[in-house]
Motif scaffolding. Structure first.
Motif, short mmCIF file in Angstrom:
data_model
loop_
_atom_site.label_atom_id
_atom_site.label_comp_id
_atom_site.label_asym_id
_atom_site.label_seq_id
_atom_site.Cartn_x
_atom_site.Cartn_y
_atom_site.Cartn_z
N THR A 764 5.19 -8.20 -21.77
CA THR A 764 4.22 -8.79 -22.70
C THR A 764 3.45 -9.95 -22.05
N SER A 765 4.03 -10.53 -21.05
CA SER A 765 3.36 -11.65 -20.37
C SER A 765 2.53 -11.12 -19.19
N TYR A 766 1.46 -11.85 -18.89
CA TYR A 766 0.59 -11.45 -17.79
C TYR A 766 -0.23 -12.65 -17.34
N THR A 767 -0.86 -12.50 -16.21
CA THR A 767 -1.78 -13.52 -15.70
C THR A 767 -3.12 -12.84 -15.45
N ASN A 768 -4.19 -13.41 -16.03
CA ASN A 768 -5.53 -12.89 -15.76
C ASN A 768 -6.05 -13.47 -14.44
N GLY A 769 -6.85 -12.71 -13.74
CA GLY A 769 -7.40 -13.19 -12.48
C GLY A 769 -8.56 -12.35 -12.01
N TYR A 770 -8.91 -12.56 -10.73
CA TYR A 770 -10.07 -11.90 -10.14
C TYR A 770 -9.69 -11.41 -8.75
N ARG A 771 -10.06 -10.18 -8.47
CA ARG A 771 -9.92 -9.65 -7.12
C ARG A 771 -11.32 -9.60 -6.50
N ILE A 772 -11.43 -9.99 -5.26
CA ILE A 772 -12.73 -10.03 -4.58
C ILE A 772 -12.76 -9.01 -3.45
N TYR A 773 -13.73 -8.09 -3.54
CA TYR A 773 -13.99 -7.12 -2.47
C TYR A 773 -15.14 -7.64 -1.61
N ILE A 774 -15.06 -7.44 -0.32
CA ILE A 774 -16.15 -7.81 0.57
C ILE A 774 -16.50 -6.64 1.48
N GLY A 775 -17.79 -6.54 1.80
CA GLY A 775 -18.22 -5.58 2.82
C GLY A 775 -18.53 -4.19 2.35
N GLY A 776 -18.74 -3.99 1.04
CA GLY A 776 -19.16 -2.67 0.59
C GLY A 776 -20.65 -2.47 0.75
N ARG A 777 -21.08 -1.24 0.75
CA ARG A 777 -22.53 -0.95 0.78
C ARG A 777 -22.74 0.49 0.35
N TRP A 778 -23.95 0.76 -0.12
CA TRP A 778 -24.32 2.11 -0.55
C TRP A 778 -25.72 2.37 -0.06
N GLY A 779 -25.98 3.57 0.38
CA GLY A 779 -27.32 3.90 0.86
C GLY A 779 -27.23 4.89 1.98
N LYS A 780 -28.07 4.68 3.00
CA LYS A 780 -28.07 5.60 4.15
C LYS A 780 -26.71 5.60 4.85
N TRP A 781 -26.11 4.41 4.89
CA TRP A 781 -24.75 4.28 5.43
C TRP A 781 -23.87 3.67 4.35
N VAL A 782 -22.74 4.32 4.13
CA VAL A 782 -21.84 3.90 3.06
C VAL A 782 -20.63 3.20 3.66
N ALA A 783 -20.23 2.10 3.04
CA ALA A 783 -19.00 1.41 3.46
C ALA A 783 -18.27 0.97 2.20
N LYS A 784 -16.99 1.27 2.14
CA LYS A 784 -16.18 0.85 1.00
C LYS A 784 -15.62 -0.53 1.29
N GLY A 785 -15.83 -1.45 0.36
CA GLY A 785 -15.35 -2.81 0.56
C GLY A 785 -13.84 -2.90 0.58
N ARG A 786 -13.35 -3.96 1.16
CA ARG A 786 -11.91 -4.20 1.23
C ARG A 786 -11.63 -5.51 0.49
N TYR A 787 -10.56 -5.51 -0.29
CA TYR A 787 -10.30 -6.71 -1.07
C TYR A 787 -9.47 -7.73 -0.30
N LEU A 788 -9.73 -9.00 -0.63
CA LEU A 788 -8.96 -10.08 -0.03
C LEU A 788 -7.52 -10.01 -0.54
#
Length: 860
Positions: A764-788
């Motif tokens: 029942t207990s939890y902690t809210n937070g944020y995950r940050i992905y860096i380095g994604g892109r979409w277009g002619k070249w695609v890159a999936k971001g990786r999270y810290l």
């Protein structure tokens, strides 16, 4: 000798300090109404804009520091209210206790300066209405900006201070409108065609300018909300009244001093008509150095010069103040403006036989990085060739151009005196023949008939109506004009009559002049070069629909208008909707704008912005003004932080965070706050409310995803044969191990779907937070971001990481590469380490000020 000075900003403090250096035995006292002395009044707009960071930087000297440094006695909080010239006394009110004080003198210097004019009109006392004359004015304005969240500003007055304030408010992310009652901005300082150029530049850079507009009243209940004027009502969260200043001389009305329009008349030694009474600075009327006539020139520079010279006079030296030239320089967004001497109109009014020229020259070697242009107007007497005045525009060091003119005019120089001046030259600084000398050569050519030309002022007045336009550019650029390639002219040109009136135009004027020279040789008698050519003038051929130049296509793209390549002059306008969320009123404005200025169609982009389709080039500025009135803006292109996109957040059944609020905050802080910061490429940010990734945070340069981290109470876990947590885990990583619930923290995506599902309250207990992905892109070249590795539970820490990522990209990215490329080159672990430390923020100021990524890599 007892010298009393009233006023302690520029002229007063300069005179007092110099007096004590001239004669240490003098008894020198400054009385000043304010608590501050010797403050940097000209720095106030830049404090508002953040260029000057602290209040302490505005104060050149405190009373205590100044007194210790100079030996001058300084009494603050004293307001002079009466002068007894016969008794040599000044009556003063002590503002601290209300008492009256009397001060005698052997010599009196009045340096009370001037105050902002605040007209008596409805609403002038509302919160959010400011003047900008004293340090506290700037401090109060900046504090109000920070606390009120103001988004729209109206600056009333288009003089130097008004325009500097407008630039700095725009730098703070506000939509800015300038209103001026005069028919032009900077009236009496620039000639009309120069003012038109400056106005056009301001409008191209997002500052609306309306001239010939009278302000009638300010609207609002407790805070200002709008400015009512003769041109309509302009919404405003902040209003700056910058309509001028008046000398602080009302207390002298019955003193016997000779005054003109509130200014104190002085002679060459800055004496007044009263014995032993002198005046200097913004309250004093001096003379014009060229004409010898009276002129009021309230400038910090002249105030300091007057104060210093006056001290020498009081110390017994033979000195005479030669007067002012009205020299000034002002910084506009991406353009600096300087001037000195007489305007063309003022020179004509003085009876001079005036000739002018407008020259567009390189400001340094054209091949050197950062090279740009000067637009220089010279004003001279046709008979004597005496230089009378100059005005100049350019993104670079226009002050050096002005200062050359100041020196020449002050020494009575004629044009020929500049011909062989040995000015400094190296490619980073100037051209081999100095740009000022190049302008002089053009005016000499015009005076001796070598060049026959038409000024921009004459062109604006319709002088070219009977002329046929000849385009002498390196490639055709004027629709409907006859194109002539200079290099191929070796005789009469087919289709051009030798008696025909021909207006020769190119990019800046140089090739047009060369063409005129050749055509004259082959018998052409009616050719005229357009000074400034298309660089300065809006050149059109009658009856011909103009195409848009590549330079203008690039320029308006930076404003959010993308060229429809199937047309010659149509653009699609990107309206920034911040996070995809707009109000009904904003939607109505967008659709009305589409009908009025486009083809009536609106499309959505993948970034949740809206595009008004098929806007003709000439409708771009009217559409921007229309949208601004509704609180909307266009943009979101170029090598910069882009508008933020978000999902529906907590309005979605799975949303864990308020993505609308967070994306709005990111938008204000990084899209608006970093709006003028050039990056190696575009930088896209997306905010997702949960790991469903609806807006693809992991395919953006940076993505924020809401997290809900479950906490298991093992004492309440009963190891049920059919575990509801296991059953409800959407990614099937919850398991029963040895009769107890287990959730792999490395595999959990923190969607929070398991929370509350256990009937025995084990989760029942939890902690809210944020995950940050860096380095994604979409277009002619695609890159999936990786999270810290870290899940951030503090919002401010998460926001700081976003800023660090932008700063890292600017500092360590290579022009043209995306953030994913930068990360791949530097290594993810290296980047993560930097984003989790404070070093990038510590270097922020140095990073932002560096001239990096002048080109950028974004193509859309």
């Amino acid at each position: 000798m007892n010298v009393l000075l009233i006023g302690g900003v520029a002229a007063g403090t300069k005179a007092a300090a110099k007096l004590k250096r001239e004669n240490r035995d003098m008894d020198v006292t400054i009385l000043t109404k304010d608590r501050d002395i010797s403050y940097a009044g000209c720095a106030l707009p830049y404090y508002v804009g953040g260029e000057v960071e602290s209040r302490d930087q505005l104060i050149v000297n405190t009373p205590e520091k100044y007194a210790a440094l100079t030996g001058v006695r300084v009494l603050t909080g004293r307001e002079a209210f009466s002068l007894d010239a016969k008794g040599k006394k000044v009556q003063v009110k002590n503002l601290e206790d209300g008492s009256s004080e009397s001060y005698g003198y052997d010599a009196l210097v009045i340096a009370t300066g001037a105050s902002s004019i605040v007209p008596k009109m409805n609403g002038a006392a509302l919160k959010g209405v400011f003047k900008l004359r004293m340090p506290d004015d700037a401090i109060d304005m900046r504090r109000y900006l920070q606390e009120s969240g103001a988004g729209k500003a109206v600056v009333v007055g288009g003089g130097f201070i008004g325009l500097e304030t407008a630039e700095n408010l725009k730098a703070q992310g506000l939509q800015v409108t300038v209103l001026d009652a005069a028919p032009q901005i900077i009236p009496g300082v620039l000639d009309p065609e120069m003012a038109v150029y400056a106005k056009r530049h301001l409008q191209k850079n997002g500052i609306r300018v309306f001239t010939g507009v009278m302000v009638e009243e300010l609207l609002g209940d407790s805070r200002v909300t709008a400015v009512k004027s003769s041109a309509g009502t302009f919404p405003a969260d902040l209003v700056v009244m910058s309509i001028g200043i008046r000398p602080n001389t009302a207390w002298l009305q019955d003193s016997g001093l000779e005054m003109e329009k509130g200014t104190i008349l002085t002679d060459g030694e800055l004496r007044t008509n009263l014995p032993d009474v002198y005046a200097a600075g913004d309250c004093a009327m001096v003379t014009n150095r060229i004409t010898g006539k009276r002129q009021w020139s309230p400038m910090g520079s002249s105030a300091n010069l007057e104060g210093r010279m006056l001290a020498q006079v009081l110390a017994g030296e033979k000195k005479n103040y030669p007067g002012v030239l009205g020299t000034g320089v002002v910084k506009l967004p991406g353009l600096n403006c300087g001037r000195t001497g007489l305007t063309e109109k003022a020179a004509r009014d003085e009876g001079y036989d005036v000739e002018t020229v407008l020259a567009v020259t390189d400001d340094k070697a054209h091949y050197y990085p950062g090279a740009a242009n000067f637009v220089t107007k010279l004003i001279a007497d046709r008979k004597s060739h005496k230089l009378l005045g100059m005005q100049v525009f350019g993104p670079g060091t226009v002050d050096k151009m002005v200062d050359i003119a100041v020196t020449g005019i002050s020494m009575g120089a004629v044009l020929e005196d500049f011909d062989q001046m040995d000015y400094s030259y190296a490619p980073p600084f100037s051209t081999a023949i100095h740009p000022f000398v190049q302008a002089v050569y053009m005016l000499e050519n015009k005076l001796d008939g070598t060049m026959v030309s038409m000024t921009p002022a004459e062109y604006l007045a319709g002088a070219a109506d009977e002329f046929r336009v000849v385009d002498a550019s390196t490639a055709p650029q004027i629709p409907g004009a006859v194109y002539v390639k200079l290099e191929e002219v070796n005789g009469p040109v087919d289709g051009l009559g030798q008696e025909e009136k021909l207006l020769l135009v190119c990019a800046k004027g140089k090739r047009a002049y060369f063409l005129q020279n050749r055509l004259k040789h082959y018998g052409y008698t009616n050719t005229v070069v357009l000074e400034g050519s298309t660089f300065f003038n809006d050149v059109k051929v009658k009856g011909v629909k103009a195409t848009v130049s590549p330079e203008d296509i690039t320029r308006v793209k930076g404003l959010g208008f993308l060229h429809d390549k199937n047309t010659a002059d149509r653009f699609n306008a990107r309206v920034i909707t911040r996070n995809g969320k707009i109000t009904a009123d904003e939607m109505q404005a967008i659709t009305e704008g589409a009908k009025k200025f486009g083809n009536g169609e609106v499309t959505m982009t993948s970034r949740l912005t809206m595009e008004i389709q098929s806007v003709p080039y000439e409708n771009i500025e009217p559409l921007r003004e229309f949208l601004m009135d509704a609180g909307l803006e266009t943009g979101g292109t170029g090598s910069k932080v882009r508008p933020v996109v978000s999902c529906k957040g907590t309005t979605c059944q799975y949303g864990l965070i308020d993505t609308f609020a967070i994306s709005e905050e990111i938008h204000e802080r990084f899209y608006k706050g970093y709006h003028d910061v050039k990056l190696p490429h575009k930088f896209k940010i997306a905010v997702g409310g949960c790991p469903n990734n609806c807006v693809k945070p992991d395919l953006n340069d940076l993505g924020v995803i809401g997290q809900r981290i479950p906490e298991i109470d093992m004492e309440k876990c009963r190891g049920c044969k059919k575990c509801q947590i296991v059953e409800n885990c959407p990614i099937k990583i919850a398991k029963l191990e040895n009769g107890k619930l287990s959730i792999d923290p490395e595999a959990c995506n923190h969607c929070g779907r398991c929370v509350g599902k256990c009937p025995f309250h084990a989760v029942t207990s939890y902690t809210n937070g944020y995950r940050i992905y860096i380095g994604g892109r979409w277009g002619k070249w695609v890159a999936k971001g990786r999270y810290l590795d870290k899940v951030f539970t503090d919002k401010e820490e998460m926001m700081d990481v976003i800023e660090k990522a932008i700063l890292l990209f600017r500092e360590q990215g290579i022009t043209g590469e995306r953030f994913s490329d930068t990360i791949a080159r530097l290594g993810f672990e290296n980047v993560q380490e930097q984003l989790l430390s404070e070093e990038l923020l510590n270097r922020k100021e140095e990073n932002i000020k560096a001239e990096k990524h002048l080109t950028g890599g974004a193509t859309c």
